[in-house]
Design an enzyme around this catalytic site. Structure first.
Site, short mmCIF file in Angstrom:
data_model
loop_
_atom_site.label_atom_id
_atom_site.label_comp_id
_atom_site.label_asym_id
_atom_site.label_seq_id
_atom_site.Cartn_x
_atom_site.Cartn_y
_atom_site.Cartn_z
N ARG A 21 62.99 28.10 13.99
CA ARG A 21 61.60 27.89 14.39
C ARG A 21 60.82 29.21 14.35
NH1 ARG A 21 61.03 22.75 16.20
NH2 ARG A 21 62.86 21.66 17.01
N THR A 77 60.00 15.25 9.74
CA THR A 77 60.13 15.25 11.20
C THR A 77 60.64 13.90 11.64
OG1 THR A 77 58.94 15.22 13.31
CG2 THR A 77 57.65 14.77 11.35
N ASP A 90 55.14 12.12 13.14
CA ASP A 90 53.84 12.39 13.75
C ASP A 90 52.90 13.24 12.89
OD1 ASP A 90 55.28 14.73 13.96
OD2 ASP A 90 54.87 15.05 16.08
N ASP A 128 54.66 20.02 11.47
CA ASP A 128 53.34 20.64 11.56
C ASP A 128 53.40 22.16 11.67
OD1 ASP A 128 54.43 20.44 14.08
OD2 ASP A 128 52.60 19.74 15.05
N ASP A 137 59.98 12.67 14.32
CA ASP A 137 58.95 12.10 15.19
C ASP A 137 57.91 11.28 14.44
OD1 ASP A 137 60.04 13.19 17.53
OD2 ASP A 137 59.03 15.10 17.19
N ARG A 160 57.54 14.56 21.53
CA ARG A 160 56.77 15.49 22.36
C ARG A 160 55.34 15.00 22.57
NH1 ARG A 160 57.02 20.91 23.69
NH2 ARG A 160 59.01 21.05 22.56
N GLY A 208 62.96 21.75 13.39
CA GLY A 208 64.16 21.00 13.74
C GLY A 208 64.80 20.37 12.53
#
Length: 348
Positions: free
Chosen positions: A79, A132, A136, A110, A134, A178, A18
């Site tokens: 992706r 990212t 994460d 990741d 996120d 997510r 993304g």
């Protein structure tokens, strides 16, 4: 141990997964730092897809002029998983040789970095940069793109507050996340959310509704609920998805948990409820100053690792320092700190 026996002339850089604000700052930093060491830089278009299909372009200092404040990525992204078939993997390796790419800077999360890890195992010089919204990735304190996303979500919460208060409504805001609820947690704290629901902590819909009822009984005629897209009620074992399709890394397209929760709240609490799904708005726009600087530091450090022959690493933020860590240590998921989440609950 660093490998100083390889002669590096050309660095390839790609941005995968993304998009997020700050990618162009990384590209700019890699190009400018590479030129200090007399390396040429090739931009690989559209993530791993570009090296499989041979879509590349030379990047010069002129190429990166003026891109620092721009969101997205001038290289494009995808992706694509080049390891999905032996044919694609071989095409990728052949094109690296074809274009004379001696080392690869892989910018991504990741999935992108798991491919980079495999390349390292194939003896391809590669350095990863964590990206990212996120936040994460376990190997780094922060990923760039996260600060911008949190700022966007916090602004959305602020705007929802005024209309929620005016109409005495409950507002449910669905945000990205997510497997990890960093955006929901940090933006929820910053925006003064009245409930924060994240993937790490399954929630009971009855408990959420009871909390909102008690808030109304205390005279609070409106509420803001922030929920991550990957959050799950205790009676569900699967994600709420917007589509049955999966990407090449096997991820479903999430979306809809906000609407599921909104309907339940309206039925059980009896308050008019509206749902807002921010979606890709969180990814867009100009990066914050924090993300521009962090992305720049990552880009500079990545090229320095290549110059020093230190491959198979990801550059990471540890405290105030940018340091290299093994790629294998970088790609596990970083969950929200339970202590931080419990602190957020004080304000419910």
């Amino acid at each position: 141990m660093a490998d100083t026996t390889r002669k590096i002339k050309t660095i390839g850089i790609l941005t995968g997964g993304g998009d997020c604000p700050g990618l162009n700052a990384v590209i700019r930093a890699v190009v400018k730092t590479a030129h200090l060491y007399d390396y040429s830089v090739i931009g690989i278009r559209n993530g791993w897809k570009g090296i499989v299909e041979g879509e590349v372009e030379p990047l010069t200092e002129f190429s990166v002029t003026g891109i620092l404040p721009k969101g997205g990525t001038i290289l494009g992204t995808s992706r694509t998983n080049p390891l999905k078939s032996q044919e694609q993997t071989q095409q990728m390796l052949s094109n690296l040789k074809r274009f004379g790419i001696d080392a690869v800077v892989a910018v991504g999360g990741d999935d992108t970095l798991s491919v980079a890890t495999r390349l390292h195992q194939m003896n391809i010089p590669v350095v990863g940069i964590p990206k990212t919204i996120d936040n994460d990735l376990s190997g780094t304190d922060y990923t760039f793109g996260f600060d911008t996303a949190v700022s966007i979500v916090t602004d959305a919460i602020d705007r929802l507050h005024t209309t929620a208060e005016s109409h005495h409504r409950i507002m449910v805001l669905e945000v990205m996340g997510r497997h990890a609820g960093w955006i929901a947690t940090i933006a929820g704290i910053a925006g003064g959310a009245d409930q924060i629901l994240i993937p790490e902590v399954p929630f009971d819909i009855d408990d959420v509704c009871e909390g909102l009822k008690k808030r109304r009984e205390r005279g609070k005629k409106f509420s803001i609920v922030v929920i991550a897209e990957g959050a799950k009620p205790t009676d569900m074992n699967t994600f709420v998805t917007a589509s049955s399709k999966v990407d090449e890394f096997g991820h479903e397209q999430l979306g809809g948990i906000g609407h599921l929760l909104g309907r339940a709240i309206e039925e059980r609490v009896g308050s008019e409820t509206r749902v807002t799904v921010l979606g890709h708005v969180q990814r867009g726009g100009s990066p914050t100053a924090h993300d521009r600087v962090l992305a720049t530091r990552y880009g500079v450090k990545a090229v320095q690792q290549i110059h020093e022959g230190n491959y198979g690493v990801m550059v990471a933020l540890h405290g105030d320092k940018i340091v290299p860590i093994p790629l294998s240590d970088a790609i596990t998921q970083k969950k929200v700190d339970p202590e931080l989440y419990e602190m957020a609950r004080i304000f419910y």
